[in-house]
Design a protein around this motif. Structure first.
Motif, PDB file in Angstrom:
ATOM      1  N   ASN A  31       0.644  -1.198  -0.030  1.00 22.31           N
ATOM      2  CA  ASN A  31       0.018   0.012   0.122  1.00 22.31           C
ATOM      3  C   ASN A  31       0.912   1.203   0.010  1.00 22.31           C
ATOM      4  N   ALA A  32       2.113   1.408   0.529  1.00 19.26           N
ATOM      5  CA  ALA A  32       2.778   2.423   0.738  1.00 19.26           C
ATOM      6  C   ALA A  32       3.593   2.684  -0.723  1.00 19.26           C
ATOM      7  N   VAL A  33       4.203   1.620  -1.404  1.00 14.47           N
ATOM      8  CA  VAL A  33       4.750   1.996  -2.407  1.00 14.47           C
ATOM      9  C   VAL A  33       4.632   1.306  -3.794  1.00 14.47           C
ATOM     10  N   GLY A  34       3.524   0.134  -3.684  1.00 14.11           N
ATOM     11  CA  GLY A  34       3.324  -0.347  -4.913  1.00 14.11           C
ATOM     12  C   GLY A  34       2.325  -1.723  -4.801  1.00 14.11           C
ATOM     13  N   SER A  35       1.260  -1.594  -5.573  1.00 12.17           N
ATOM     14  CA  SER A  35       0.646  -2.472  -5.695  1.00 12.17           C
ATOM     15  C   SER A  35      -0.500  -2.208  -6.945  1.00 12.17           C
ATOM     16  N   PRO A  36      -1.082  -3.131  -7.460  1.00 14.76           N
ATOM     17  CA  PRO A  36      -1.943  -2.739  -8.477  1.00 14.76           C
ATOM     18  C   PRO A  36      -3.084  -1.595  -8.101  1.00 14.76           C
ATOM     19  N   GLU A  37      -3.570  -2.042  -7.001  1.00 16.64           N
ATOM     20  CA  GLU A  37      -4.783  -1.262  -6.356  1.00 16.64           C
ATOM     21  C   GLU A  37      -4.429   0.069  -5.979  1.00 16.64           C
ATOM     22  N   HIS A  38      -3.119   0.279  -5.220  1.00 13.19           N
ATOM     23  CA  HIS A  38      -2.836   1.298  -4.668  1.00 13.19           C
ATOM     24  C   HIS A  38      -1.523   1.513  -4.761  1.00 13.19           C
ATOM     25  N   ASP A  39      -0.917   2.760  -5.510  1.00  9.86           N
ATOM     26  CA  ASP A  39       0.626   2.860  -5.520  1.00  9.86           C
ATOM     27  C   ASP A  39       0.964   4.418  -5.216  1.00  9.86           C
ATOM     28  N   LYS A  41       3.637   5.849  -7.314  1.00 12.95           N
ATOM     29  CA  LYS A  41       3.046   6.173  -8.790  1.00 12.95           C
ATOM     30  C   LYS A  41       2.498   7.490  -8.763  1.00 12.95           C
ATOM     31  N   HIS A  42       1.488   7.374  -7.862  1.00 13.15           N
ATOM     32  CA  HIS A  42       0.692   8.770  -7.463  1.00 13.15           C
ATOM     33  C   HIS A  42       1.467   9.987  -7.209  1.00 13.15           C
ATOM     34  N   MET A  43       2.622   9.727  -6.317  1.00 11.43           N
ATOM     35  CA  MET A  43       3.695  10.898  -6.106  1.00 11.43           C
ATOM     36  C   MET A  43       4.210  11.338  -7.609  1.00 11.43           C
ATOM     37  N   LEU A  44       4.661  10.392  -8.405  1.00  8.61           N
ATOM     38  CA  LEU A  44       5.229  10.706  -9.820  1.00  8.61           C
ATOM     39  C   LEU A  44       4.096  11.479 -10.592  1.00  8.61           C
ATOM     40  N   GLY A  45       2.851  11.120 -10.947  1.00  9.54           N
ATOM     41  CA  GLY A  45       1.942  11.500 -11.382  1.00  9.54           C
ATOM     42  C   GLY A  45       1.792  13.004 -10.940  1.00  9.54           C
ATOM     43  N   GLU A  46       1.790  13.325  -9.708  1.00 11.54           N
ATOM     44  CA  GLU A  46       1.477  14.523  -8.810  1.00 11.54           C
ATOM     45  C   GLU A  46       2.551  15.410  -9.531  1.00 11.54           C
ATOM     46  N   ALA A 101      -0.289 -11.799  -5.268  1.00 13.67           N
ATOM     47  CA  ALA A 101       0.180 -10.355  -5.008  1.00 13.67           C
ATOM     48  C   ALA A 101       0.649 -10.159  -3.834  1.00 13.67           C
ATOM     49  N   GLN A 102      -0.020 -10.861  -2.758  1.00 16.19           N
ATOM     50  CA  GLN A 102       0.393 -10.662  -1.356  1.00 16.19           C
ATOM     51  C   GLN A 102       1.590 -11.481  -0.788  1.00 16.19           C
ATOM     52  N   SER A 103       2.145 -12.156  -1.869  1.00 11.47           N
ATOM     53  CA  SER A 103       3.255 -13.183  -1.194  1.00 11.47           C
ATOM     54  C   SER A 103       4.716 -12.326  -1.201  1.00 11.47           C
ATOM     55  N   LEU A 104       5.520 -12.880  -0.577  1.00 12.14           N
ATOM     56  CA  LEU A 104       6.714 -12.295  -0.242  1.00 12.14           C
ATOM     57  C   LEU A 104       7.564 -11.808  -1.674  1.00 12.14           C
ATOM     58  N   VAL A 105       7.813 -12.867  -2.706  1.00 11.64           N
ATOM     59  CA  VAL A 105       8.461 -12.206  -3.812  1.00 11.64           C
ATOM     60  C   VAL A 105       7.724 -11.296  -4.400  1.00 11.64           C
ATOM     61  N   PRO A 106       6.344 -11.050  -4.844  1.00 13.13           N
ATOM     62  CA  PRO A 106       5.783 -10.017  -5.694  1.00 13.13           C
ATOM     63  C   PRO A 106       5.762  -8.735  -4.735  1.00 13.13           C
ATOM     64  N   VAL A 107       5.915  -8.837  -3.580  1.00 13.05           N
ATOM     65  CA  VAL A 107       5.637  -7.478  -2.537  1.00 13.05           C
ATOM     66  C   VAL A 107       7.251  -6.872  -2.822  1.00 13.05           C
ATOM     67  N   PHE A 108       8.019  -7.881  -2.612  1.00 11.21           N
ATOM     68  CA  PHE A 108       9.355  -7.329  -2.804  1.00 11.21           C
ATOM     69  C   PHE A 108       9.577  -6.771  -3.915  1.00 11.21           C
ATOM     70  N   LYS A 109       9.186  -7.368  -5.219  1.00 16.85           N
ATOM     71  CA  LYS A 109       9.368  -6.771  -6.537  1.00 16.85           C
ATOM     72  C   LYS A 109       8.572  -5.365  -6.469  1.00 16.85           C
ATOM     73  N   ALA A 110       7.451  -5.183  -5.981  1.00 20.04           N
ATOM     74  CA  ALA A 110       6.645  -4.025  -5.882  1.00 20.04           C
ATOM     75  C   ALA A 110       7.399  -2.773  -5.220  1.00 20.04           C
ATOM     76  N   LEU A 111       8.153  -3.517  -4.242  1.00 20.07           N
ATOM     77  CA  LEU A 111       8.761  -2.457  -3.470  1.00 20.07           C
ATOM     78  C   LEU A 111       9.724  -1.733  -3.967  1.00 20.07           C
ATOM     79  N   LEU A 112      10.883  -2.683  -4.653  1.00 22.44           N
ATOM     80  CA  LEU A 112      11.863  -2.099  -5.889  1.00 22.44           C
ATOM     81  C   LEU A 112      11.133  -1.193  -6.864  1.00 22.44           C
ATOM     82  N   GLU A 113      10.104  -1.508  -7.450  1.00 21.17           N
ATOM     83  CA  GLU A 113       9.690  -0.644  -8.562  1.00 21.17           C
ATOM     84  C   GLU A 113       8.800   0.697  -7.865  1.00 21.17           C
ATOM     85  N   GLY A 114       8.494   0.651  -6.560  1.00 23.67           N
ATOM     86  CA  GLY A 114       8.023   1.651  -5.906  1.00 23.67           C
ATOM     87  C   GLY A 114       9.250   2.770  -5.646  1.00 23.67           C
TER      88      GLY A 114
END
Length: 141
Positions: A17-25, A28-33, A97-110
């Motif tokens: 929720n803080a840095v990266g998920s399809p539902e809430h990122d 990405k919001h900060m980048l758009g702003e 999407a809530q498993s460790l590996v995808p969360v880690f990847k989302a964190l890096l992308e975030g």
């Protein structure tokens, strides 16, 4: 549920929720702003934030090779039960999407998105500062 009746959120949920998920990122919001010109940050603050993001990214990059190992089933044996347990362990790390590996990847992308947002926000600040200087310069004479 917690004692107060509120749902208990997992660490994975909080991170995504803080840095990266399809539902809430948030990143990405900060980048758009920033890209829309609604967020700016001065050079000094931006430098400190850039340093913190780089440090966090460096620490996570060091873990990336180990995280990649979690995408594979551990070698527990060749019998049916060992293969079933190994697959269960792999799925626990990388099944949704809530498993460790995808969360880690989302964190890096975030973090990457946050870095980009920061760079744009610093340019926004510089542009706004330059525009203000030019505008106020007209009153100098």
């Amino acid at each position: 549920m917690s004692e107060s009746g509120e749902p208990v959120h997992s660490v994975a949920s909080a991170i995504t929720n803080a840095v990266g998920s399809p539902e809430h990122d948030g990143a990405k919001h900060m980048l758009g702003e920033a890209q829309a010109g609604r967020w700016a940050v001065d050079e000094e603050t931006g430098t400190h934030l850039r340093s913190a993001i780089s440090h966090a990214h460096g620490q996570l990059d060091a873990l990336n090779a180990r995280i990649e190992l979690l995408r594979r089933a551990p070698k527990l044996g060749n019998d049916a039960y060992a293969r079933q347990v190994a697959e269960h362990m792999r799925a626990a790390m990388d099944s949704d999407a809530q498993s460790l590996v995808p969360v880690f990847k989302a964190l890096l992308e975030g973090l990457d998105n946050l870095q980009q947002a920061l760079e744009v926000a610093m340019r926004n600040y510089d542009a706004a500062d330059e525009a203000a200087t030019q505008y106020l310069g007209r009153f100098k004479d």
